[in-house]
Design an enzyme around this catalytic site. Structure first.
Site, PDB file in Angstrom:
ATOM      1  N   HIS A 106      -1.438   9.511 -18.038  1.00  0.00           N
ATOM      2  CA  HIS A 106      -2.946  10.336 -17.376  1.00  0.00           C
ATOM      3  C   HIS A 106      -1.929  11.883 -17.189  1.00  0.00           C
ATOM      4  CE1 HIS A 106      -2.671  12.198 -13.763  1.00  0.00           C
ATOM      5  NE2 HIS A 106      -4.336  12.268 -13.397  1.00  0.00           N
ATOM      6  N   HIS A 171       3.203   0.553  -1.251  1.00  0.00           N
ATOM      7  CA  HIS A 171       3.142  -0.498  -0.618  1.00  0.00           C
ATOM      8  C   HIS A 171       3.757  -2.118  -1.810  1.00  0.00           C
ATOM      9  CE1 HIS A 171      -0.145  -0.042  -3.355  1.00  0.00           C
ATOM     10  NE2 HIS A 171       0.066  -2.197  -3.581  1.00  0.00           N
TER      11      HIS A 171
END
Length: 303
Positions: A106, A171
């Protein structure tokens, strides 16, 4: 330096990166969508699919104008009397390869300007291998370190740490990949992230980051495109893509902001892979390449 000069560089960067990816892939070309933004400006979304190396990839240019959204005003801590008109331009790239030995990459380089003259640069590059190869990770970080150090000695350590913190899947308690660099609010002639550099000097740094993308990633494409892989390795790739999706949809500021402010959905979700899987409570075999990769997905690795 005018915003048109920066836009011109970003357009040219998009052209050159697309050409480098197409040449290295050898099996597909980019399809272009031209679009207009509802508040002004627009962009060029370019997508490559079903190539010899790249299964799905996007190289986007945009230059959007309009009134600063209230949510963005709050995010930027703009005072009530701050100018509400803005121009935002940049290039954003994500590549999802076919072979699980080729990493996801990216990059984003961008410029934001208010019509009162306030402006800043942002961006970064990060690498997300499905299988972490220490040699490649170190070479990737050394290339970014060299690019940063041409412009300021504090850039790499600061922006490397920023990337570790930003590209973190909270998470899951793991980083999205091996990181890279991430930077924002590089304001000309001000202390802080931009280290007091001028607008021209900061633009030269952003150019350097943009120019680093093609040689670094095409080398990885060539190195691993023909590496044999098993069905189990392909399934692992799908699981790692799932983690990528989780980060982009749950934690990525740009994705969330774009969707919340009625941005162009197809361009925003260009970053998602063509296929990703989620398997309940998958735990790799101890000592496996998959387990070794998970061991690298942490902050603070001194590549």
């Amino acid at each position: 330096m005018k915003v048109e000069d920066i836009e011109s560089f970003f357009k040219d960067l998009q052209d050159r990166i697309c050409a480098a990816i197409e040449t290295t892939d050898g099996g597909a070309t980019f399809h272009e969508d031209l679009w207009q933004h509802h508040s002004g400006g627009g962009g060029r979304t370019r997508l490559i699919q079903n190539g010899a190396v790249i299964e799905k990839g996007g190289v986007n240019f945009s230059s959007v104008k309009g009134e600063v959204h209230p949510r963005l005003r709050a995010q930027m801590n703009l005072s009530e009397d701050a100018s509400p008109q803005f121009t935002a331009t940049g290039v954003s790239i994500v590549m999802h390869p076919r072979n699980p030995h080729v990493p996801i990459i990216h990059m984003n380089v961008r410029y934001f300007e208010l019509d009162n003259g306030t402006c800043w640069f942002g961006g970064g590059i990060d690498l997300t291998p499905h299988y972490v190869v220490e040699e490649d990770a170190r070479a990737f970080h050394q290339a970014l370190k060299a690019a940063c150090e041409k412009h300021h000695p504090e850039f790499y350590p600061k922006f490397k740490t920023w990337a570790d913190d930003y590209f973190f899947i909270q998470h899951r308690n793991e980083t999205r990949g091996i990181g890279g660099i991430f930077f924002d609010y590089l304001k000309p002639d001000e202390p802080g992230n931009g280290q007091g550099l001028s607008k021209t000097e900061l633009f030269e740094f952003v150019k350097e980051v943009g120019e680093t993308f093609a040689p670094v990633y095409t080398a990885l494409m060539r190195k691993y495109a023909d590496r044999p892989f098993t069905e189990d390795q392909k399934q692992w790739q799908y699981l790692r893509r799932g983690r990528y999706v989780e980060f982009n949809l749950v934690w990525d500021r740009g994705t969330k902001f774009g969707l919340e402010t009625n941005g162009r959905t197809e361009s925003i979700l260009m970053s998602l892979p063509p296929q990703a899987n989620w398997e309940y409570n998958f735990i790799p075999e101890p000592g496996s390449a998959e387990a070794e990769t998970l061991g690298w997905l942490r902050k603070g690795v001194a590549w």
